[in-house]
Design a protein around this motif. Structure first.
Motif, short mmCIF file in Angstrom:
data_model
loop_
_atom_site.label_atom_id
_atom_site.label_comp_id
_atom_site.label_asym_id
_atom_site.label_seq_id
_atom_site.Cartn_x
_atom_site.Cartn_y
_atom_site.Cartn_z
N ALA A 280 36.56 -1.29 22.94
CA ALA A 280 36.63 -1.57 21.67
C ALA A 280 35.78 -2.49 20.87
N LEU A 281 35.41 -1.98 19.74
CA LEU A 281 34.63 -3.22 18.80
C LEU A 281 35.81 -4.15 18.08
N GLU A 373 37.96 0.91 17.17
CA GLU A 373 37.67 -0.37 16.49
C GLU A 373 38.84 -1.05 15.94
N VAL A 374 39.01 -2.41 16.11
CA VAL A 374 40.25 -3.08 15.79
C VAL A 374 39.69 -4.37 15.01
N THR A 375 40.83 -4.75 13.98
CA THR A 375 40.17 -5.74 13.18
C THR A 375 41.66 -6.71 12.84
N ALA A 376 41.19 -7.96 13.22
CA ALA A 376 42.38 -9.04 13.13
C ALA A 376 41.75 -10.01 11.65
N THR A 377 42.56 -10.07 10.91
CA THR A 377 42.39 -10.70 9.53
C THR A 377 43.23 -12.08 9.41
N ALA A 378 42.81 -13.13 9.37
CA ALA A 378 43.41 -14.39 9.36
C ALA A 378 43.05 -15.02 8.07
N ASP A 379 44.16 -15.18 7.25
CA ASP A 379 44.33 -15.62 5.84
C ASP A 379 44.51 -17.24 5.91
N VAL A 380 43.91 -18.20 5.73
CA VAL A 380 44.58 -19.70 5.50
C VAL A 380 44.73 -20.22 4.33
N SER A 384 38.50 -19.08 -1.75
CA SER A 384 38.18 -17.59 -1.81
C SER A 384 36.83 -17.18 -0.97
N CYS A 385 36.56 -18.08 0.07
CA CYS A 385 35.25 -17.87 0.75
C CYS A 385 35.97 -16.96 2.09
N ALA A 386 34.95 -15.93 2.47
CA ALA A 386 35.26 -15.20 3.70
C ALA A 386 34.09 -15.20 4.82
N ALA A 387 34.52 -14.71 5.91
CA ALA A 387 33.40 -14.44 6.82
C ALA A 387 33.95 -13.66 7.75
N THR A 388 32.94 -12.66 8.37
CA THR A 388 33.21 -11.62 9.22
C THR A 388 32.50 -11.87 10.78
N ALA A 389 33.22 -11.88 12.00
CA ALA A 389 32.39 -11.74 13.15
C ALA A 389 33.02 -10.67 14.04
N TRP A 390 31.74 -10.40 14.95
CA TRP A 390 32.29 -9.03 15.61
C TRP A 390 32.07 -9.34 17.14
N GLY A 391 32.87 -8.52 17.97
CA GLY A 391 32.79 -9.06 19.21
C GLY A 391 33.35 -7.73 19.88
N CYS A 392 33.91 -7.75 21.19
CA CYS A 392 34.53 -6.62 21.80
C CYS A 392 35.55 -7.12 22.87
N ASP A 393 36.35 -6.04 23.52
CA ASP A 393 37.36 -6.58 24.36
C ASP A 393 36.71 -6.90 25.59
N LEU A 394 37.46 -7.60 26.64
CA LEU A 394 36.92 -8.11 27.87
C LEU A 394 37.66 -7.34 28.90
#
Length: 407
Positions: A280-281, A373-380, A384-394
């Protein structure tokens, strides 16, 4: 902007070829050529690993010198890293052989290598392969695709992308190919990527466009936390689109930079999703942040967490691992204000609110986490700033691939 078919040969004047030189593999192609009919402005970004492969040092010298580049020779199987003066000498031999076969300057030959560290390149096989590549090169999209396949190591699929834009009334194309599956961790750049464009653009603008974009694309991916010795991104522009020359900071520059970003982000995500043994992405979005720096720290920490990656592999909504990773990221936030969501094609579910678990359905969460393809979104909830990172399962597959990689 239009997405089009192709990769490194999509832009005007670019050709490619591939061949099986037998450098390490005996059952597949392992050498590629990217060639421009005219010399190109060249930009590059390279690994920050102190241990740099010979091709990295070679390409850094060429990019810094301002030499026009007309060809890139890439081999897979052997990285030509930790090979001393002999290994660097093989870069010189490669450039000389390519210059003779293609009728270009030795200073116009860039080099890429990927594979096992510490072994010397069988230079006779490499130079023989160059002669074949020179004879087989053409501008077909299929040759571009085959070149993308030839640079693979443990990758499961080729990675290529191309887009078209309009600059000054002229059609401009940006295309590229990349490889990467293991030894992937954000630190510019954890793979090989070769981008071609027929845009007329100054060297300053070309380098700035690349340097400014890698922090939001290739530097935001991770598979295993290992920054390679061979990480290279090369961007070549031959000017054959005949558009008004793009200058840094102009409106045309912004259009070009957006196209480059689209190609780079696509290739970066393909690398992340093709991690060794991955199923999975895994995309992580940090939102509601007070700064982009804070958002990047949070997103990267989660995507790099081995415990989180194994939870994704097991389709387990173990949200505590995500909050834990955020906590050691180095970014400051209030954990009692964090909301967390999981999302995929199967739906979206909120897991925690204000730092504590909601009464969610584990079965629904598992269904969502079972997609490729799975997305986790964390709202702190800090800005108003944001960033996205990509990886995979292990998975167990990562161990199986790397335990016997050299053999």
């Amino acid at each position: 902007m239009d997405m089009i078919k192709g990769g490194v040969t999509a832009a005007k004047g670019f050709e490619a070829a591939s061949t099986a030189a037998g450098i390490k593999y005996t059952d597949r192609t392992d050498m590629a050529l990217v060639y421009s009919q005219v010399p190109c402005e060249a930009a590059g970004t390279f690994t920050k690993n102190v241990v740099k492969a010979a091709p990295v040092k070679w390409d850094q010298k060429i990019v810094k010198s301002g030499c026009k580049v007309q060809a890139v020779i890439v081999n897979s199987g052997i990285a030509n890293a930790c090979t001393g003066a002999e290994g660097y000498g093989y870069c010189e031999d490669t450039a000389k052989a390519a210059a003779e076969a293609l009728g270009i300057s030795e200073d116009g030959v860039a080099i890429g290598s990927t594979g096992v560290i510490g072994r010397q390149i069988p230079i006779d096989k490499l130079t023989a392969g160059i002669k074949v590549l020179a004879e087989m090169k053409d501008h077909s999209l299929s040759n571009g695709t085959e070149a993308a396949k030839a640079i693979m190591t443990t990758d499961t699929a080729e990675k290529e992308m191309a887009v078209e834009i309009e600059v000054g009334g002229k059609k401009v194309t940006v295309g590229g190919m990349a490889k990467g599956s293991g030894m992937i961790h954000p630190d510019m750049c954890t793979m090989l990527s070769f981008i071609t464009t027929d845009a007329a653009i100054t060297k300053e603008a070309l380098q700035k466009a690349l340097s400014e974009d890698v922090d939001d694309t290739y530097n935001m991916i991770s598979v295993d936390g290992d920054t390679s010795t061979n990480d290279t991104v090369l961007l070549l522009a031959n000017g054959l689109a005949e558009n008004p020359q793009i200058q840094y900071g102009s409106d045309d520059y912004k259009i070009f930079a957006e196209a480059l970003h689209t190609v780079n982000e696509y290739l970066a995500k393909k690398i992340a999703g093709d991690g060794e043994g991955a199923t999975a992405l895994f995309e992580v979005k940090a939102v509601g942040c007070e700064s982009t720096e804070q958002a990047k720290l949070l997103a990267k920490a989660v995507v790099c967490s081995n415990l989180t990656k194994t939870a994704i592999a097991g389709h387990d909504a173990n949200w505590g691992r995500i909050l834990c990773a955020m906590g050691y990221s180095g970014a400051q936030f209030d954990p009692e204000k964090v909301d967390l969501y999981f999302e995929s094609k199967a739906g979206k579910i909120q897991i925690i609110e204000n730092g504590t678990a909601l009464d969610y359905s584990e079965a629904e969460a598992t269904k969502i986490l079972s997609e490729p393809e799975v997305t986790a979104t964390a709202d702190v909830k800090m800005g108003s700033c944001a960033a996205t990172a990509w990886g995979c399962d292990l998975t167990h597959g990562y161990i199986e691939i790397n335990a016997d990689y050299r053999s």
